[in-house]
Write a protein that holds these residues in place. Structure first.
Motif, mmCIF file in Angstrom:
data_model
loop_
_atom_site.group_PDB
_atom_site.id
_atom_site.type_symbol
_atom_site.label_atom_id
_atom_site.label_comp_id
_atom_site.label_asym_id
_atom_site.label_seq_id
_atom_site.Cartn_x
_atom_site.Cartn_y
_atom_site.Cartn_z
ATOM 1 N N PHE A 1 62.876 115.923 -11.134
ATOM 2 C CA PHE A 1 64.058 115.984 -10.272
ATOM 3 C C PHE A 1 64.431 117.448 -10.029
ATOM 4 O O PHE A 1 64.837 118.153 -10.953
ATOM 5 C CB PHE A 1 65.221 115.217 -10.906
ATOM 6 N N ARG A 2 64.288 117.866 -8.782
ATOM 7 C CA ARG A 2 64.425 119.277 -8.439
ATOM 8 C C ARG A 2 65.609 119.499 -7.505
ATOM 9 O O ARG A 2 65.940 118.632 -6.698
ATOM 10 C CB ARG A 2 63.127 119.772 -7.787
ATOM 11 N N PRO A 3 66.224 120.657 -7.584
ATOM 12 C CA PRO A 3 67.327 120.965 -6.665
ATOM 13 C C PRO A 3 66.777 121.304 -5.284
ATOM 14 O O PRO A 3 65.573 121.485 -5.105
ATOM 15 C CB PRO A 3 67.976 122.177 -7.315
ATOM 16 N N GLU A 4 67.655 121.380 -4.315
ATOM 17 C CA GLU A 4 67.204 121.708 -2.962
ATOM 18 C C GLU A 4 66.566 123.090 -2.917
ATOM 19 O O GLU A 4 65.530 123.284 -2.262
ATOM 20 C CB GLU A 4 68.377 121.657 -1.975
ATOM 21 N N PHE A 5 67.156 124.036 -3.614
ATOM 22 C CA PHE A 5 66.631 125.402 -3.589
ATOM 23 C C PHE A 5 66.213 125.851 -4.991
ATOM 24 O O PHE A 5 66.920 125.592 -5.968
ATOM 25 C CB PHE A 5 67.680 126.381 -3.044
ATOM 26 N N GLU A 6 65.067 126.505 -5.053
ATOM 27 C CA GLU A 6 64.616 127.148 -6.285
ATOM 28 C C GLU A 6 64.286 128.601 -5.947
ATOM 29 O O GLU A 6 63.427 128.860 -5.103
ATOM 30 C CB GLU A 6 63.383 126.447 -6.843
ATOM 31 N N LEU A 7 64.978 129.518 -6.595
ATOM 32 C CA LEU A 7 64.778 130.942 -6.352
ATOM 33 C C LEU A 7 64.346 131.591 -7.665
ATOM 34 O O LEU A 7 65.027 131.456 -8.685
ATOM 35 C CB LEU A 7 66.065 131.597 -5.844
ATOM 36 N N TYR A 8 63.219 132.291 -7.618
ATOM 37 C CA TYR A 8 62.692 132.913 -8.833
ATOM 38 C C TYR A 8 62.365 134.382 -8.606
ATOM 39 O O TYR A 8 61.905 134.778 -7.518
ATOM 40 C CB TYR A 8 61.421 132.180 -9.289
ATOM 41 N N ASP A 9 62.582 135.164 -9.637
ATOM 42 C CA ASP A 9 62.127 136.544 -9.687
ATOM 43 C C ASP A 9 60.818 136.520 -10.474
ATOM 44 O O ASP A 9 60.824 136.445 -11.709
ATOM 45 C CB ASP A 9 63.166 137.429 -10.383
ATOM 46 N N LEU A 10 59.691 136.556 -9.774
ATOM 47 C CA LEU A 10 58.397 136.377 -10.425
ATOM 48 C C LEU A 10 58.026 137.530 -11.348
ATOM 49 O O LEU A 10 57.191 137.358 -12.241
ATOM 50 C CB LEU A 10 57.307 136.178 -9.368
ATOM 51 N N LEU A 11 58.627 138.679 -11.144
ATOM 52 C CA LEU A 11 58.354 139.805 -12.036
ATOM 53 C C LEU A 11 58.945 139.539 -13.419
ATOM 54 O O LEU A 11 58.295 139.769 -14.444
ATOM 55 C CB LEU A 11 58.933 141.101 -11.455
#
Length: 495
Positions: free
Chosen positions: A431-441
């Motif tokens: 179950f995932r939210p509409e937006f996923e924002l990640y800092d890959l560093l």
């Protein structure tokens, strides 16, 4: 003897016709000569596409356990990309992008082609093999096709061999490698895709990944001890997971031997110095958390390019590229003008000659279906270190590919009602939210979602603007899911 006026007229007409015919013949020979000369200056191109081979399982990419000497040699002689992405982590959808240079949402290639799924590319799309054929190339394919219709993805030669034996496939390509014309060879294995269940009566039996006890002719069977394999962080370190990874490794070692055979045959043909070789995979490894997802293990893939016209050898390219860039790159390498085809991607040919390529720090992805029962559209933009995933169908449970659901790696977690699958909580995977924002560093495992952190609202808004712009420019029908934006819709009336 006197000639009549009519006779003189007839002779005059015949003289004119003879002159025209002779002139046309001369012109035809000149054109043939020009095409022949042009072809001599054009490289042969081999595009080798593995099926579900992740970045995790090649020696050249840092795996000290798996044996891939031939792929490692290719990397030592060419360029190894470290930020290469598919745009849809699903076999058929990804392959449509590879061979058109356009995102699947713009070509109707939303998901699988075979069986009841029946997705198909619009018949107006111009594909790479047809573009190359028009320009004088001999085009040939062998192995997995997984595209439709044939009229769009037409190859002049279709070679037959066991797609689980790259060694046999390589042998069947000898006629193409000795072609008098420049050739484009599309070489697609079934390995290391999952096969039918090793033992349907046991949920905990590892999948065979195409391996078989009797092996394959010409191939040395390379096996791996499950205790020695490297378990990626997104997977559980379980007995079941290790057993399946060991089978996966074995399948890849079979690919490597077939690839080595193909390279030997190319060398024997005398054309190695005029042949560009590209090795990629269509999507990530066939395990939950990778294939069908747009997390890094699903879409960040191997890409090794050996261009004999580039002096640098054994170097790393960190430019961000996607499979939408492959068709424009190959067209560029073949010295064809890409402008008439209005491609979404751009050529990275010049990147191979640059030490620090600029303006290669942003990529986009678009996934809509895997199987037809797996509707879960996602759109992605990665800009610099930040990556935004929009789960358009976020209210629904994340769907499983049928073979990934049956995988003993997943069943061990599911049947024991475990809280975690690798580093990610099972409930967060499903179950995932509409937006996923990640800092890959800072967060390469994509575990800390910043989308709802007020400190990152500006970055979120910035990437949403980029995503919408991308969807408009590529005519993505799913643009309508932003505030019912119907600007790309037609009238519904045939004029």
């Amino acid at each position: 003897m006197k000639r009549t006026t009519n006779q003189l007229s007839i002779l005059g007409i015949l003289a004119i016709l003879f002159t025209i015919i002779f002139s046309c013949a001369e012109k035809s020979e000149a054109q043939k000569s020009a095409i022949s000369t042009k072809n001599l200056n054009r490289p042969n191109i081999i595009l080798f596409v593995a099926d579900d081979h992740g970045l995790d399982a090649i020696g050249a990419y840092g795996n000290p356990v798996i044996k891939t000497p031939n792929l490692d040699k290719l990397a030592a002689e060419g360029a190894r990309f470290t930020n290469a992405y598919c745009t849809s982590a699903s076999c058929a959808a990804s392959r449509s992008v590879i061979l058109t240079g356009k995102y699947g949402h713009a070509t109707g290639s939303y998901g699988h082609v075979h069986d009841y799924h029946h997705f198909s590319t619009y018949d107006t799309v111009k594909s790479l093999p047809k573009i190359l054929e028009k320009s004088g190339y001999e085009t040939a394919r062998i192995g997995k096709y997984h595209l439709a219709p044939e009229s769009v993805y037409h190859f002049q030669k279709v070679l037959e061999a066991n797609p689980r034996s790259t060694y046999e496939m390589a042998e069947k390509c000898q006629g193409v490698l000795t072609s008098e014309k420049p050739f484009f060879l599309y070489f697609c294995t079934d390995d290391p895709h999952r096969a039918n269940s090793t033992d349907p009566s046991r949920w905990d039996a590892p999948n065979s990944f195409g391996n078989r006890p009797e092996g394959y002719p010409g191939v040395e069977t390379v096996t791996y001890d499950p205790k020695d394999v490297l378990v990626p962080d997104f997977l559980p370190d379980s007995k079941e997971s290790r057993e399946e990874i060991a089978q996966y490794y074995q399948s890849i070692s079979r690919i490597d031997q077939g690839f080595g055979k193909l390279m030997q045959l190319l060398k024997d043909s005398g054309k190695a110095d005029n042949t560009i070789v590209i090795y990629i995979s269509d999507n990530g490894m066939a395990f939950p958390g990778a294939k069908t997802t747009l997390y890094e293990p699903g879409m960040k893939l191997p890409c090794i390019v050996k261009d004999p016209f580039v002096k640098k050898k054994g170097y790393v390219v960190d430019a961000m590229i996607t499979w939408a860039d492959l068709t424009p790159t190959i067209i560029d390498m073949a010295k064809i003008d890409p402008k008439p085809y209005k491609l979404h991607g751009k050529s990275f040919k010049n990147v191979l000659n640059e030490d620090n390529p600029k303006d290669w720090n942003e990529v986009y992805a678009s996934h809509t279906f895997h199987e037809i029962t797996m509707y879960y559209p996602m759109r992605v933009v990665r800009s610099g270190n930040y990556k935004l995933i929009r789960n358009i169908e976020w209210r629904a449970e994340y769907p499983f590919a049928s073979d990934l659901w049956a995988a003993s790696t997943w069943q061990e977690v599911y049947r024991n009602d475990k809280e975690y699958f690798g580093k990610r909580k099972v409930k967060n995977y499903l179950f995932r939210p509409e937006f996923e924002l990640y800092d890959l560093l800072k967060d390469p495992d994509e575990l800390k979602n910043l989308a709802y952190n007020p400190d990152y609202k500006q970055k979120l808004d910035e990437l949403i603007v980029k995503m919408k712009t991308f969807q408009k420019e590529t005519r993505d029908p799913w643009l309508i899911t932003w505030d019912h934006d119907s600007s790309l819709q037609g009238t519904g009336v045939n004029l």
